[in-house]
Design a protein around this motif. Structure first.
Motif, mmCIF file in Angstrom:
data_model
loop_
_atom_site.group_PDB
_atom_site.id
_atom_site.type_symbol
_atom_site.label_atom_id
_atom_site.label_comp_id
_atom_site.label_asym_id
_atom_site.label_seq_id
_atom_site.Cartn_x
_atom_site.Cartn_y
_atom_site.Cartn_z
ATOM 1 N N SER A 166 0.896 -1.278 0.371
ATOM 2 C CA SER A 166 -0.250 0.564 -0.043
ATOM 3 C C SER A 166 0.837 0.936 -0.061
ATOM 4 O O SER A 166 0.680 2.646 0.182
ATOM 5 C CB SER A 166 -0.778 -0.331 1.365
ATOM 6 N N ARG A 172 -5.445 -1.491 -7.138
ATOM 7 C CA ARG A 172 -5.090 0.279 -7.658
ATOM 8 C C ARG A 172 -4.736 0.224 -8.755
ATOM 9 O O ARG A 172 -4.088 0.915 -9.401
ATOM 10 C CB ARG A 172 -4.082 0.602 -5.855
ATOM 11 N N ASP A 200 -4.501 -4.748 -3.022
ATOM 12 C CA ASP A 200 -3.832 -3.248 -3.448
ATOM 13 C C ASP A 200 -3.354 -3.483 -4.498
ATOM 14 O O ASP A 200 -3.049 -2.516 -5.426
ATOM 15 C CB ASP A 200 -2.192 -3.327 -2.616
#
Length: 158
Positions: free
Chosen positions: A113, A152, A149
């Motif tokens: 992240s 994204r 993650d």
């Protein structure tokens, strides 16, 4: 440093290439090579830093030891290289390739992240296209394994 930039860059670059090409046989030298590559990452000259980034990545990829306890230190050293707006001596490309190799080695040991936004921001590879393969492999690994993650990441690459 008491040696010329070209000498330091050549020494680190040669050792990085040897590390890559020895494969698992480099493992017994990992303890000696790792600190040298990490020192190169902090050198004042881009060519030495670039070769250091490649060397760290090659060592993590090739050695048969668990290097994940060192990932935090490696990522901290790579961050200023990844965030550069320019790419002298392919330093940004080699740093991005090194991050990819960390992800491929042990994605659970990488704070995705925090790392993914900077890493994706450093792409595409602009000069050293030998780094394309580990970068694409890492992207595919993250998407294929449906890492939370990576959602994204998908917005950037799809």
């Amino acid at each position: 440093p008491s040696f010329a930039v070209s000498e330091r860059a050549m020494a680190v670059g040669c050792l990085a290439e040897i590390t890559k090409n020895m494969g698992p046989g480099i493992t017994k030298y990992a303890e000696a090579l790792f600190p040298m590559f990490m020192t190169a990452l902090a050198d004042e000259h881009a060519e030495v830093r670039s070769n250091g980034a490649f060397g760290v990545g090659a060592l993590i990829e090739s050695a048969t030891i668990d290097a994940s306890p060192y990932f935090g230190d490696v990522l901290k050293a790579l961050y200023p290289l990844i965030k550069r707006s320019d790419n002298p001596n392919n330093v940004k490309d080699n740093a991005a390739g090194c991050v990819a190799r960390l992800i491929l080695e042990n994605a659970d040991a990488v704070p995705l992240s925090d790392v993914l936004p900077a890493w994706i921001g450093a792409l595409p590879i602009r000069g050293d296209h030998l780094e394309d393969l580990p970068v694409y492999d890492a992207i595919c690994y993250l998407l294929k394994n449906k890492r939370a993650d990576a959602v994204r990441l998908r917005a950037y690459v799809c």
